[in-house]
Design an enzyme around this catalytic site. Structure first.
Site, PDB file in Angstrom:
ATOM      1  N   LYS A  10       0.830  -1.203   0.000  1.00 17.18           N
ATOM      2  CA  LYS A  10       0.000   0.000   0.000  1.00 17.18           C
ATOM      3  C   LYS A  10       0.869   1.260   0.000  1.00 17.18           C
ATOM      4  CE  LYS A  10      -3.986  -2.251   2.179  1.00 17.18           C
ATOM      5  NZ  LYS A  10      -5.012  -2.153   3.265  1.00 17.18           N
ATOM      6  N   ARG A  37      -2.266 -14.401   4.616  1.00 19.11           N
ATOM      7  CA  ARG A  37      -2.987 -13.736   5.716  1.00 19.11           C
ATOM      8  C   ARG A  37      -2.221 -13.930   7.037  1.00 19.11           C
ATOM      9  NH1 ARG A  37      -7.110 -10.260   4.151  1.00 19.11           N
ATOM     10  NH2 ARG A  37      -7.384 -10.212   6.402  1.00 19.11           N
ATOM     11  N   ASN A  63      -1.966   0.236   6.464  1.00 18.68           N
ATOM     12  CA  ASN A  63      -1.447  -0.977   7.112  1.00 18.68           C
ATOM     13  C   ASN A  63      -0.553  -1.829   6.194  1.00 18.68           C
ATOM     14  OD1 ASN A  63      -3.501  -1.884   5.517  1.00 18.68           O
ATOM     15  ND2 ASN A  63      -4.592  -3.004   7.107  1.00 18.68           N
ATOM     16  N   HIS A 105      -2.044  -5.488   1.444  1.00 17.19           N
ATOM     17  CA  HIS A 105      -3.351  -6.116   1.212  1.00 17.19           C
ATOM     18  C   HIS A 105      -3.137  -7.602   0.953  1.00 17.19           C
ATOM     19  CE1 HIS A 105      -7.332  -6.913  -0.537  1.00 17.19           C
ATOM     20  NE2 HIS A 105      -6.679  -7.591  -1.473  1.00 17.19           N
ATOM     21  N   GLU A 130      -9.548 -10.324  -7.909  1.00 15.25           N
ATOM     22  CA  GLU A 130      -8.557  -9.264  -7.699  1.00 15.25           C
ATOM     23  C   GLU A 130      -7.381  -9.388  -8.670  1.00 15.25           C
ATOM     24  OE1 GLU A 130      -9.699  -8.596  -2.987  1.00 15.25           O
ATOM     25  OE2 GLU A 130      -7.735  -9.422  -3.461  1.00 15.25           O
TER      26      GLU A 130
HETATM   27  N1  UDP Z   1      -9.697  -0.448   7.178  1.00 16.68           N
HETATM   28  C1  UDP Z   1      -9.792   0.772   7.831  1.00 16.68           C
HETATM   29  N2  UDP Z   1     -10.494   0.830   9.012  1.00 16.68           N
HETATM   30  C2  UDP Z   1     -11.119  -0.253   9.551  1.00 16.68           C
HETATM   31  C3  UDP Z   1     -11.027  -1.488   8.866  1.00 16.68           C
HETATM   32  C4  UDP Z   1     -10.310  -1.549   7.688  1.00 16.68           C
HETATM   33  O1  UDP Z   1      -9.245   1.777   7.367  1.00 16.68           O
HETATM   34  O2  UDP Z   1     -11.737  -0.129  10.616  1.00 16.68           O
HETATM   35  C5  UDP Z   1      -8.940  -0.526   5.907  1.00 16.68           C
HETATM   36  C6  UDP Z   1      -7.584  -1.208   6.065  1.00 16.68           C
HETATM   37  O3  UDP Z   1      -6.664  -0.582   5.175  1.00 16.68           O
HETATM   38  C7  UDP Z   1      -7.914  -2.630   5.622  1.00 16.68           C
HETATM   39  C8  UDP Z   1      -8.911  -2.379   4.494  1.00 16.68           C
HETATM   40  O4  UDP Z   1      -9.694  -1.283   4.969  1.00 16.68           O
HETATM   41  O5  UDP Z   1      -6.755  -3.323   5.195  1.00 16.68           O
HETATM   42  C9  UDP Z   1      -9.834  -3.536   4.168  1.00 16.68           C
HETATM   43  O6  UDP Z   1     -10.471  -3.952   5.370  1.00 16.68           O
HETATM   44  P1  UDP Z   1     -10.570  -5.485   5.759  1.00 16.68           P
HETATM   45  O7  UDP Z   1     -11.515  -5.600   6.906  1.00 16.68           O
HETATM   46  O8  UDP Z   1     -10.854  -6.293   4.538  1.00 16.68           O
HETATM   47  O9  UDP Z   1      -9.089  -5.803   6.321  1.00 16.68           O
HETATM   48  P2  UDP Z   1      -7.931  -6.743   5.721  1.00 16.68           P
HETATM   49  O10 UDP Z   1      -8.592  -7.878   5.001  1.00 16.68           O
HETATM   50  O11 UDP Z   1      -7.090  -5.872   4.819  1.00 16.68           O
HETATM   51  O12 UDP Z   1      -7.151  -7.188   6.934  1.00 16.68           O
HETATM   52 MG    MG Z   2     -10.027  -7.856   3.502  1.00 13.27          MG
END
Ligand code: UDP
Ligand code: MG
Length: 148
Positions: A20, A96, A123, A126, A137
């Site tokens: 990211k 993951r 974070n 992805h 994707e």
């Molecule tokens: N995100 C955020 N605030 C939140 C949850 C998620 O900004 O409370 C962002 C973060 O960058 C995250 C992305 O949205 O990686 C997608 O969210 P997801 O729940 O799918 O998390 P991931 O699968 O990336 O762990």
């Molecule tokens: Mg996700």
């Protein structure tokens, strides 16, 4: 022998990942690519680009009802990212595990988000959350001829 190779071949899986904007801006591309290779992933596709806000919204449309959606999409369009397709056995779940929890404060020691992320939004990386989403994707970012 041929049968064994076929069976092993079938265990191979692909996942889609991004480094990211924070990871790119903070100079972590090299370390994260090294981490990927140490974990036994083969890099099958790799590119650097900047998403438009429109493209970020399309990519994250599963999250369109979530409160963080607009901020997330602006953030993802705020600077260059690296997109990649990784392959190994159990690639989706393994990646993951390697990246850790969404919020780096909750991520385990040694995970990529613990090591490199700035915040819950910024974070670092992805990772697809299922094989079906990985297929969507991968095709969002890569043409077949861009995958080796
Ligand atoms: N995100 C955020 N605030 C939140 C949850 C998620 O900004 O409370 C962002 C973060 O960058 C995250 C992305 O949205 O990686 C997608 O969210 P997801 O729940 O799918 O998390 P991931 O699968 O990336 O762990
Ligand atoms: Mg996700």
């Amino acid at each position: 022998m041929e049968m064994v190779e076929k069976r092993l071949g079938n265990l191979m899986e692909r996942t889609f990942i991004m480094l990211k904007p924070d990871a790119v801006k903070n100079g972590h591309i090299g370390n994260i690519l090294a981490h990927i290779q140490k974990e036994g992933f083969k890099i099958k596709g790799l590119k650097m680009l900047t998403l438009s806000n429109h493209d970020a919204k399309q990519f994250y449309k599963v999250h369109s009802a979530r409160p963080f959606y607009n901020d997330l999409c602006s953030y993802m369009a705020s600077g260059p990212i690296v997109a990649a397709v990784l392959e190994r056995d159990n690639a989706v779940l393994h990646w993951r595990d390697v990246i850790g929890a969404t919020d780096p404060k909750e991520a385990k020691e040694g995970t990529i988000r613990k090591l490199y992320a700035e915040s819950k939004e910024a974070n670092a990386v992805h990772g697809s959350d299922s094989v079906d989403n990985a297929d969507f994707e991968i095709s969002f970012f890569f043409k077949n001829y861009e995958l080796v």
